[in-house]
Design a protein around this motif. Structure first.
Motif, PDB file in Angstrom:
ATOM      1  N   ASP A 157     -16.221  -0.169 -10.977  1.00 21.42           N
ATOM      2  CA  ASP A 157     -16.154   0.266  -9.482  1.00 21.42           C
ATOM      3  C   ASP A 157     -15.443  -0.366  -8.431  1.00 21.42           C
ATOM      4  O   ASP A 157     -15.125  -0.205  -7.464  1.00 21.42           O
ATOM      5  CB  ASP A 157     -17.658   0.432  -9.184  1.00 21.42           C
ATOM      6  N   ASP A 158     -15.076  -1.631  -9.203  1.00 24.20           N
ATOM      7  CA  ASP A 158     -14.142  -2.560  -8.323  1.00 24.20           C
ATOM      8  C   ASP A 158     -12.836  -2.901  -9.048  1.00 24.20           C
ATOM      9  O   ASP A 158     -11.919  -3.869  -8.690  1.00 24.20           O
ATOM     10  CB  ASP A 158     -14.682  -3.860  -7.824  1.00 24.20           C
TER      11      ASP A 158
ATOM     12  N   VAL B 295      -6.765  -2.723 -10.947  1.00 23.74           N
ATOM     13  CA  VAL B 295      -5.673  -2.421 -11.768  1.00 23.74           C
ATOM     14  C   VAL B 295      -5.563  -1.008 -12.360  1.00 23.74           C
ATOM     15  O   VAL B 295      -4.460  -0.558 -12.419  1.00 23.74           O
ATOM     16  CB  VAL B 295      -5.750  -3.242 -13.097  1.00 23.74           C
ATOM     17  N   THR B 296      -6.473  -0.646 -12.855  1.00 22.15           N
ATOM     18  CA  THR B 296      -6.767   1.005 -13.028  1.00 22.15           C
ATOM     19  C   THR B 296      -7.799   1.514 -12.209  1.00 22.15           C
ATOM     20  O   THR B 296      -8.931   1.627 -12.513  1.00 22.15           O
ATOM     21  CB  THR B 296      -7.131   1.012 -14.504  1.00 22.15           C
ATOM     22  N   PRO B 297      -7.218   1.881 -10.953  1.00 23.85           N
ATOM     23  CA  PRO B 297      -8.411   2.393  -9.860  1.00 23.85           C
ATOM     24  C   PRO B 297      -9.211   3.846 -10.124  1.00 23.85           C
ATOM     25  O   PRO B 297      -8.544   4.239 -11.138  1.00 23.85           O
ATOM     26  CB  PRO B 297      -7.580   2.413  -8.783  1.00 23.85           C
TER      27      PRO B 297
ATOM     28  N   GLY C 183     -17.870  -3.879 -11.749  1.00 22.97           N
ATOM     29  CA  GLY C 183     -16.776  -4.852 -11.940  1.00 22.97           C
ATOM     30  C   GLY C 183     -15.557  -4.381 -11.750  1.00 22.97           C
ATOM     31  O   GLY C 183     -15.108  -3.305 -11.417  1.00 22.97           O
ATOM     32  N   ASP C 184     -14.491  -5.449 -11.779  1.00 23.66           N
ATOM     33  CA  ASP C 184     -13.301  -5.270 -11.931  1.00 23.66           C
ATOM     34  C   ASP C 184     -12.438  -4.674 -13.238  1.00 23.66           C
ATOM     35  O   ASP C 184     -13.289  -3.982 -14.242  1.00 23.66           O
ATOM     36  CB  ASP C 184     -12.550  -6.366 -11.413  1.00 23.66           C
TER      37      ASP C 184
ATOM     38  N   HIS D 243     -16.725  -8.627 -18.877  1.00 23.05           N
ATOM     39  CA  HIS D 243     -17.864  -9.090 -17.838  1.00 23.05           C
ATOM     40  C   HIS D 243     -19.012  -8.414 -18.069  1.00 23.05           C
ATOM     41  O   HIS D 243     -20.040  -9.115 -17.933  1.00 23.05           O
ATOM     42  CB  HIS D 243     -17.372  -9.231 -16.802  1.00 23.05           C
ATOM     43  N   HIS D 244     -19.271  -7.237 -18.586  1.00 20.30           N
ATOM     44  CA  HIS D 244     -20.476  -6.667 -18.878  1.00 20.30           C
ATOM     45  C   HIS D 244     -20.240  -5.476 -20.114  1.00 20.30           C
ATOM     46  O   HIS D 244     -20.349  -4.236 -20.122  1.00 20.30           O
ATOM     47  CB  HIS D 244     -20.368  -5.433 -17.504  1.00 20.30           C
TER      48      HIS D 244
END
Length: 188
Positions: free
Chosen positions: A137-138, A141-143, A165-166, A172-173
């Motif tokens: 959701d953040d 790089v690949t929005p 996360g980014d 991270h998840h």
């Protein structure tokens, strides 16, 4: 976790990890330029906890000179080496783009397409292939706009599942990412 192996067709050193032996098969291609274990926890969870057969493919040594078509051929070579006839194909970022091209070229080998973030590329989604997009959701790089564009090309068979996360959300998840994949692919 399972050890990395190296497959060397025609001298190309392609790293891969093959784990699990369940009936649901998933090929994951890692993002280019990131550590080989970025998808390791996701893959291990899916193999050990969800009972999937997961083949994780990296990028060949000296990959800077490899063309995009070379990378697609490398992935298919490892899949053939392991003996997987049909599978869900997916990847993280650029790895997803490689998976998307592989599925587009070989739809008879694909049960579906899994995108962990979507690059902005013009590769058509093969007809009748379901698409699962897991989107940070953040992720800048690949929005999310890229995911929405891809879904709009196949609205009846593409789903987007957000994850906190980014771009590195699979690292991270990893458990949350794996659970989304497990829940979606288990219906298959």
């Amino acid at each position: 976790m399972t050890e990395t192996q190296i497959f060397e067709p025609e001298g190309r050193a392609i790293p891969f990890v093959d784990e699990g032996d369940g009936p649901v098969k998933l090929v994951l291609i890692q993002e280019y330029g990131l550590a080989a274990d970025v998808l390791g926890v996701v893959a291990h969870y899916l193999a050990e906890e969800a009972g999937f057969h997961v083949l994780r493919i990296g990028h060949r040594s000296g990959a800077a000179e490899a063309t995009f078509d070379d990378r697609v051929a490398d992935a298919l070579a490892v899949v053939d080496h392991v003996g997987i006839q049909d599978s869900w194909f997916g990847g993280h970022g650029f790895g997803g783009t490689v998976a998307r091209a592989l599925v587009s070229a070989h739809p008879d080998r694909a049960n579906g397409l899994l995108m962990l973030g979507v690059e902005d590329v013009d590769i058509p989604v093969a007809a009748a292939i379901p698409v699962l997009i897991v989107q940070g959701d953040d992720d800048t790089v690949t929005p999310a706009a890229n995911a929405e564009r891809l879904r709009s090309t196949a609205p009846d068979r593409a789903s987007i599942k957000p994850i906190p996360g980014d771009h590195l959300f699979p690292m991270h998840h990893p458990i949350e990412t794996a659970v989304v994949i497990e829940e979606y692919l288990d219906w298959d």
